[in-house]
Design a protein around this motif. Structure first.
Motif, short mmCIF file in Angstrom:
data_model
loop_
_atom_site.label_atom_id
_atom_site.label_comp_id
_atom_site.label_asym_id
_atom_site.label_seq_id
_atom_site.Cartn_x
_atom_site.Cartn_y
_atom_site.Cartn_z
N ASP A 270 31.21 46.50 53.88
CA ASP A 270 31.39 47.65 53.00
C ASP A 270 32.86 47.91 52.72
OD1 ASP A 270 28.65 48.14 52.75
OD2 ASP A 270 28.60 49.37 54.56
N LYS A 271 33.70 47.61 53.68
CA LYS A 271 35.14 47.79 53.48
C LYS A 271 35.67 46.77 52.47
CE LYS A 271 39.12 49.15 56.20
NZ LYS A 271 39.61 49.41 57.57
N LEU A 272 35.09 45.57 52.49
CA LEU A 272 35.47 44.55 51.50
C LEU A 272 34.94 44.93 50.12
CD1 LEU A 272 34.87 41.24 53.51
CD2 LEU A 272 37.01 42.50 53.20
N LYS A 273 33.73 45.42 50.06
CA LYS A 273 33.15 45.84 48.79
C LYS A 273 33.98 46.91 48.10
CE LYS A 273 28.73 46.74 48.78
NZ LYS A 273 27.43 47.27 49.27
N ALA A 274 34.56 47.81 48.92
CA ALA A 274 35.34 48.92 48.37
C ALA A 274 36.61 48.46 47.65
CB ALA A 274 35.69 49.90 49.48
N LEU A 275 37.00 47.21 47.85
CA LEU A 275 38.22 46.70 47.22
C LEU A 275 38.01 46.34 45.75
CD1 LEU A 275 39.53 44.39 50.10
CD2 LEU A 275 40.41 46.65 49.46
N PHE A 276 36.78 46.17 45.33
CA PHE A 276 36.51 45.79 43.95
C PHE A 276 36.52 47.01 43.04
CE2 PHE A 276 34.15 42.31 46.20
CZ PHE A 276 34.96 41.26 45.76
N LEU A 288 27.39 44.42 42.67
CA LEU A 288 28.24 44.48 43.84
C LEU A 288 27.38 44.23 45.07
CD1 LEU A 288 31.03 45.11 45.06
CD2 LEU A 288 30.38 47.52 45.11
N GLU A 289 27.72 43.17 45.84
CA GLU A 289 26.92 42.79 46.99
C GLU A 289 27.83 42.53 48.20
OE1 GLU A 289 24.72 39.34 45.94
OE2 GLU A 289 23.64 40.31 44.30
N GLY A 290 27.24 42.65 49.37
CA GLY A 290 27.98 42.35 50.59
C GLY A 290 27.05 41.84 51.67
N GLU A 291 27.55 41.01 52.55
CA GLU A 291 26.75 40.51 53.66
C GLU A 291 27.63 40.15 54.84
OE1 GLU A 291 25.06 36.52 53.37
OE2 GLU A 291 26.07 36.30 51.44
N ALA A 303 31.94 39.80 50.48
CA ALA A 303 31.59 40.74 49.41
C ALA A 303 31.75 40.04 48.07
CB ALA A 303 32.47 41.98 49.46
N GLU A 304 30.89 40.36 47.13
CA GLU A 304 30.92 39.71 45.82
C GLU A 304 30.69 40.73 44.72
OE1 GLU A 304 28.95 35.84 45.08
OE2 GLU A 304 27.82 36.91 43.52
N ALA A 305 31.43 40.60 43.64
CA ALA A 305 31.27 41.48 42.48
C ALA A 305 31.28 40.63 41.21
CB ALA A 305 32.38 42.52 42.42
N HIS A 313 32.03 37.47 28.16
CA HIS A 313 33.19 37.19 29.00
C HIS A 313 32.80 37.58 30.42
CE1 HIS A 313 35.55 38.10 25.11
NE2 HIS A 313 35.33 36.79 25.22
N GLN A 314 32.93 36.66 31.37
CA GLN A 314 32.42 36.91 32.72
C GLN A 314 33.44 36.55 33.80
OE1 GLN A 314 28.51 35.25 33.44
NE2 GLN A 314 27.99 35.35 31.27
N ILE A 315 33.44 37.37 34.84
CA ILE A 315 34.27 37.12 36.02
C ILE A 315 33.41 37.33 37.27
CG2 ILE A 315 36.19 37.95 37.45
CD1 ILE A 315 37.32 36.62 35.10
N ARG A 316 33.47 36.38 38.20
CA ARG A 316 32.79 36.55 39.48
C ARG A 316 33.85 36.52 40.58
NH1 ARG A 316 30.85 32.88 43.25
NH2 ARG A 316 31.11 31.15 41.78
N MET A 317 33.88 37.56 41.39
CA MET A 317 34.88 37.70 42.44
C MET A 317 34.24 37.68 43.82
SD MET A 317 38.00 38.19 41.24
CE MET A 317 38.69 39.01 42.68
N THR A 318 34.85 37.01 44.77
CA THR A 318 34.38 37.04 46.16
C THR A 318 35.56 37.21 47.11
OG1 THR A 318 34.49 34.63 46.41
CG2 THR A 318 32.39 35.56 45.67
N ILE A 319 35.32 37.95 48.18
CA ILE A 319 36.29 38.09 49.27
C ILE A 319 35.54 37.70 50.54
CG2 ILE A 319 37.84 39.59 50.56
CD1 ILE A 319 37.86 41.47 48.17
N THR A 320 36.07 36.75 51.28
CA THR A 320 35.42 36.27 52.51
C THR A 320 36.37 36.41 53.68
OG1 THR A 320 34.17 34.64 51.22
CG2 THR A 320 34.24 34.34 53.60
#
Length: 415
Positions: A270-276, A288-291, A303-305, A313-320
């Protein structure tokens, strides 16, 4: 006995070498650091050379294709990790099956048996740098694999004290269980690292960096020590006679093998999700997803957004966050690669920006691209874009706030 002499003796004169090995006392850490790891590095490095430098010539079109540097590094690390984990896991299988065949349970002897028996298979892995040998290469591998099983067969009664009439079924069942375990390991590694054969093809230039190499050896030593501790816990659980305790200890042992080198508890999803942010330029966030997942000491938080507009126009972002685990992913090797390649259809670059390892790739047709970087040695930020330019992709990547991730670098760090 040094590595070269031991490898030569166990390969050429296994019948006389097994009694010598059985009488030795070697810690798990020393065995992995001084023998298993150097040999496991042979097929791993050869895979990188063969697939990313030598390349494979496709006879139909007469073109030599090569893995991109990042894909080659991923393949190399995958090969190395699977060898280390496979040898350790196989020793657990051998030891666990011992009572079923009248053998003596002994985790130290089982580990030595597993580590030394497959020496020929690891040595012949050097041929991976010659992928153009094709089917001949795989015939050699099969022949050497069969010989390794024969060496294992010879060592079973010496190290595990199995009755001679039960050596064949003990060896066969151990190999079958090992095969199943390796399939599982391959699937897990694939999920974490990704498929290294799916990326673009290119040339490579490498530069060695002693700091990274020293760091890797340090992580390897830690991994060996943790494996030894896991083995002791396995034995204590088995002596308790509690099946649930045994299962828990086995699961933790696998988790240790997968997550050795982890330096911290991963940040909550959830802390990673909050960065998007909700928007990036004119693109609105659509999902917006997280696992967070874990197996023993190996943990991953992700986390992924996804962003888009009405013009596709599309952007997919992930933070691991892997908690700084250097034994998984391309994080250690990434910093050793420098690349700058450009073609008529796009470009690919690898290097460092502000001290952070980065990788960017862009294809003009589409257009599409990706920008990835490693922050604080533990956070992987990836931005993938379709029908957008690279400036937009980089803007999206920076929108998560690199400084915010840097500020999290010590969260969950073990004291």
């Amino acid at each position: 006995m040094n590595l070269v002499e031991r490898a030569k003796n166990i390969t050429l004169t296994p019948k006389t070498e097994w009694p010598v090995i059985a009488a030795e006392t070697t810690s798990t850490a020393d065995l992995f650091k001084n023998y298993v790891a150097p040999l496991a590095a042979i097929p791993a490095v050869a895979t990188f050379i063969g697939m990313s430098i030598v390349g494979v010539t496709l006879p139909i079109i007469g073109t030599t294709v090569r893995m991109s540097p990042l894909s080659g590094i991923s393949a190399m690390i995958m090969q190395f990790l699977q060898a280390l984990i496979g040898i350790y896991l196989f020793s657990l299988i051998i030891n666990a099956l011992a009572p079923q065949f009248g053998a003596e349970k002994n985790p130290e002897q089982a580990l030595k048996l597993s580590a030394y028996a497959f020496t020929p298979s690891l040595l012949v892995g050097a041929l991976m740098m010659l992928p153009f040998l094709g089917s001949l290469l795989w015939l050699v591998f099969l022949a050497v694999a069969a010989y390794s099983v024969y060496i294992l067969f010879l060592g079973m009664p010496v190290l595990m004290k199995v009755p001679q009439e039960k050596v064949v079924p003990y060896t066969a069942v151990s190999m079958i269980c090992s095969f199943v375990a390796i399939v599982i390991i391959h699937s897990v590694v694939n999920m974490v690292i990704g498929n290294p054969y799916a990326s673009s093809i290119s040339s490579i230039s490498t530069s060695s960096k002693s700091a990274e190499v020293s760091g890797a050896l340090g992580e390897l030593e830690k991994m060996g020590q943790k494996m030894e501790e896991a083995n002791k816990k396995m034995e204590a659980a088995k002596k308790s006679g509690d099946p649930q305790a045994e299962m828990k200890a086995a699961t933790e042992a696998i988790g240790v093998a997968l997550g050795a080198g982890s330096q911290a508890e991963v940040v909550d999803k959830d802390k990673l999700k909050a960065l998007f942010p909700e928007t990036i330029g004119n693109l609105k966030r659509n999902s917006l997803e997280g696992e967070k997942s874990a197996m023993g000491e190996f943990k991953v938080s992700k986390a992924e957004a996804r962003y888009g507009d009405e013009n596709n126009h599309q952007i997919r972002m992930t933070i691991t966050d892997t908690g700084g685990s250097k034994m998984f992913g391309t994080m250690f090797a990434w910093g050793m690669i420098e690349q700058d390649k450009e073609t008529d259809t796009g470009y690919e670059k690898m290097g460092k920006v502000n001290g952070r390892p980065t990788h960017e790739r862009f294809q003009k047709d589409g257009p599409s691209g990706e920008y990835s970087l490693l922050i604080a040695g533990r956070f992987m930020v990836e931005a993938h874009g379709d029908n957008v330019d690279m400036a937009t992709i980089k803007t999206a990547s920076a929108a998560v706030g690199y400084d915010k991730l840097e500020a999290m670098k010590n969260e969950g760090v073990k004291q």
